[in-house]
Design an enzyme around this catalytic site. Structure first.
Site, short mmCIF file in Angstrom:
data_model
loop_
_atom_site.label_atom_id
_atom_site.label_comp_id
_atom_site.label_asym_id
_atom_site.label_seq_id
_atom_site.Cartn_x
_atom_site.Cartn_y
_atom_site.Cartn_z
CE LYS A 110 -4.41 0.58 0.32
NZ LYS A 110 -5.40 -0.54 -0.55
CG ASN A 225 -16.85 2.52 -7.76
OD1 ASN A 225 -16.91 1.18 -7.55
ND2 ASN A 225 -16.44 2.92 -9.13
N GLY A 227 -21.57 0.77 -4.23
CA GLY A 227 -23.03 0.47 -3.84
C GLY A 227 -23.94 0.52 -5.18
P1 NAD Z 1 -17.66 6.10 -2.88
O1 NAD Z 1 -16.92 7.22 -2.24
O2 NAD Z 1 -17.62 5.96 -4.26
O3 NAD Z 1 -18.99 5.93 -2.00
C1 NAD Z 1 -19.15 5.81 -0.70
C2 NAD Z 1 -20.75 5.98 -0.34
O4 NAD Z 1 -20.93 6.08 1.06
C3 NAD Z 1 -21.31 7.38 -0.92
O5 NAD Z 1 -22.68 7.12 -1.49
C4 NAD Z 1 -21.51 8.11 0.52
O6 NAD Z 1 -22.56 9.07 0.29
C5 NAD Z 1 -21.79 6.99 1.20
N1 NAD Z 1 -21.61 7.38 2.53
C6 NAD Z 1 -20.66 8.28 3.44
N2 NAD Z 1 -21.01 8.38 4.69
C7 NAD Z 1 -22.23 7.61 4.69
C8 NAD Z 1 -22.80 7.35 5.95
N3 NAD Z 1 -22.65 8.01 7.24
N4 NAD Z 1 -23.89 6.60 6.05
C9 NAD Z 1 -24.39 6.03 4.78
N5 NAD Z 1 -23.71 6.10 3.66
C10 NAD Z 1 -22.60 7.02 3.74
O7 NAD Z 1 -16.78 4.74 -2.10
P2 NAD Z 1 -16.72 3.43 -2.72
O8 NAD Z 1 -15.58 3.09 -3.76
O9 NAD Z 1 -18.06 2.95 -3.22
O10 NAD Z 1 -16.30 2.56 -1.52
C11 NAD Z 1 -17.34 2.31 -0.41
C12 NAD Z 1 -16.67 1.15 0.48
O11 NAD Z 1 -16.20 0.02 -0.37
C13 NAD Z 1 -15.51 1.65 1.14
O12 NAD Z 1 -15.24 0.83 2.43
C14 NAD Z 1 -14.45 1.09 0.37
O13 NAD Z 1 -13.18 0.87 1.06
C15 NAD Z 1 -14.73 -0.30 -0.17
N6 NAD Z 1 -14.17 -0.66 -1.37
C16 NAD Z 1 -14.23 -0.30 -2.57
C17 NAD Z 1 -13.73 -0.47 -3.55
C18 NAD Z 1 -13.84 -0.20 -5.01
O14 NAD Z 1 -13.43 -0.78 -6.10
N7 NAD Z 1 -14.68 0.84 -5.01
C19 NAD Z 1 -13.13 -1.98 -3.56
C20 NAD Z 1 -12.73 -2.19 -2.26
C21 NAD Z 1 -13.53 -1.88 -1.07
#
Ligand code: NAD
Length: 420
Positions: A110, A225, A227
């Protein structure tokens, strides 16, 4: 993402405690345990960057190579004002276990730079990205250590970094970094890979539980992304009914199902899912406790705790988010029969397609999207069943089982190399 905000327990201490539990079950020899508790290597760098106003600002950066017994280290680079070396160490450890659990021939790494990209111009970000590679490039390479995008770093940043690395080498070396834009050696299917991989694990969990996903109800916390793709793919691949979604502003519920594409359009127009016509407003807390078949935490860490775990009614909790469940909550969910698909298994689709990107870069021959999906499915399905079987054999919850599978694989490689 707010991953870095809840820094309360030191994330590296948490990562070490999780390893300790697996080490105890595996009865790891003390030297092996000691080796796996710490990064093999880390580089701390100081980066002078010319800012647009003519001044020079000096940034601190890190790259941690946690363990490369199974192959080159792999893991994202974060640009964040709250970055710490311990966060980077913890994430590098988790990458080691994630790559091992999906059985891709990579170790864990990382990187991070302490900076606030929201306050930087594109030119400043480009100069910072290139400065990072000029310092860290000496320990990067397709056979050594391969970064990717993470919090606040983008495919454009990966493209600048790949370009700077090409200057250092004197030739293109696309496999040095993944998450690149398609014209610079990116992979088809990378965009939705995390959520898609998660859906494959839900399909397999439903099979072993005897649950029909077609018509099953699904609630998703977080509509970014991960969700949004979970919502569209949950419907398309599993035939499930998306009854609730939420973001940082609140949630929405519709008993007969939301059309995810319409909700995405609404969020693009208004900035939130809240106020979607025909849906009922709910809070993020209420969403977690809904009487649904499948719950998908896809936002923040530490949202399922000892306080609310007893109220979770879902049959499956599929953790697309990193760290949504506390250790105390894990025990409660396990006791109550909630089937948890742990984060570093459920969200491993992203790194798996990143690995596919490296393979395609090495060949200079690119796969179509269907091939990526088939190969991702095979990896995720095999990983799911390895963890499920281990949990049954050892009578432990799935997260501990996933650790045992991963740590066993890394320890085996360490032993075969003769390090311990
Ligand atoms: P993102 O920033 O695109 O989306 C995050 C979402 O969470 C947004 O819709 C935001 O409004 C919402 N959010 C923020 N605070 C909140 C709260 N208090 N209650 C409810 N919703 C809330 O991020 P992402 O890339 O979708 O990542 C989300 C999770 O998935 C993270 O934990 C990330 O580490 C994990 N993840 C993502 C990926 C990826 O490829 N995108 C890969 C591995 C893990």
């Amino acid at each position: 993402m707010a991953e870095l905000k809840t820094a309360a327990p030191n994330p590296f201490a948490v990562a070490q405690a999780q390893l300790d539990a697996a080490a105890e079950l595996l009865e790891l020899e003390p030297a092996m345990h000691a080796l796996l508790r710490n990064p093999l290597r880390e580089l701390h760098v100081t980066l002078p960057v010319k800012m647009d106003d003519g001044t020079t600002k000096v940034f601190q950066g890190f790259r941690v190579q946690y363990n490369d017994a199974r192959g080159p280290t792999k893991g994202g680079i974060r640009f964040h004002p709250d970055e710490t070396i311990d966060t980077v160490r913890a994430l590098a450890a988790w990458m080691t276990w994630k790559c091992a659990v999906v059985d891709i021939p990579l170790g864990g790494g990382k990187g991070g730079v302490i900076c606030n990209p929201k306050e930087m111009s594109p030119g400043e970000l480009e100069r910072l990205s290139r400065a990072y590679v000029r310092q860290v490039g000496r320990i990067l390479g397709p056979e050594m250590d391969v970064p990717a995008p993470d919090v606040y770093t983008t495919p454009q940043i990966m493209a600048w970094m790949a370009d700077e690395y090409a200057f250092l080498q004197g030739h293109n070396e696309f496999g040095v970094i993944t998450g690149k834009p398609l014209p610079l050696g990116g992979s088809a299917g990378r965009g939705d890979a995390t959520a898609r991989g998660g859906m494959y694990t839900i399909r397999e969990a439903a099979r072993v539980l005897g649950l029909e996903t077609r018509g099953a109800t699904m609630a998703i916390q977080g509509f970014g992304n991960a969700g949004q793709f979970a919502a569209t793919l949950g419907r398309e691949l599993l035939g499930s009914i998306i009854v609730a979604v939420s973001d940082s502003k609140g949630g929405i519920y519709k008993a007969d199902g939301l059309n995810p594409f319409e909700v995405i359009k609404h969020k693009q127009r208004t900035g939130s899912v809240v106020g979607f016509p025909g849906a009922q407003s709910i809070s993020n807390e209420e969403l977690l406790e809904l009487d649904v078949d499948i719950l998908v935490p896809a936002a923040l860490e530490n949202v399922i705790t000892a306080r609310n775990a007893g109220n979770i009614k879902a049959r499956i909790s599929a953790e697309l988010a990193n760290g949504p469940t506390t250790p105390e909550a894990d025990e409660i969910l396990h006791k109550n029969g909630v089937y948890v698909i742990p984060d570093f298994l459920c969200n491993a689709g992203g790194v798996t397609v990143s690995y596919f990107e490296m393979v395609q870069n090495a060949y200079q021959y690119y796969w179509d999207e269907e091939t990526v999906h088939e190969r991702l499915d095979a990896k995720m399905t095999a990983a799911f069943h390895a963890v499920h079987k281990k949990a049954e054999d050892l009578h432990v919850h799935n997260r501990l089982a996933a650790y045992v599978v991963a740590v066993e694989r890394v320890a085996e490689a360490v032993r075969l190399r003769g390090w311990v």
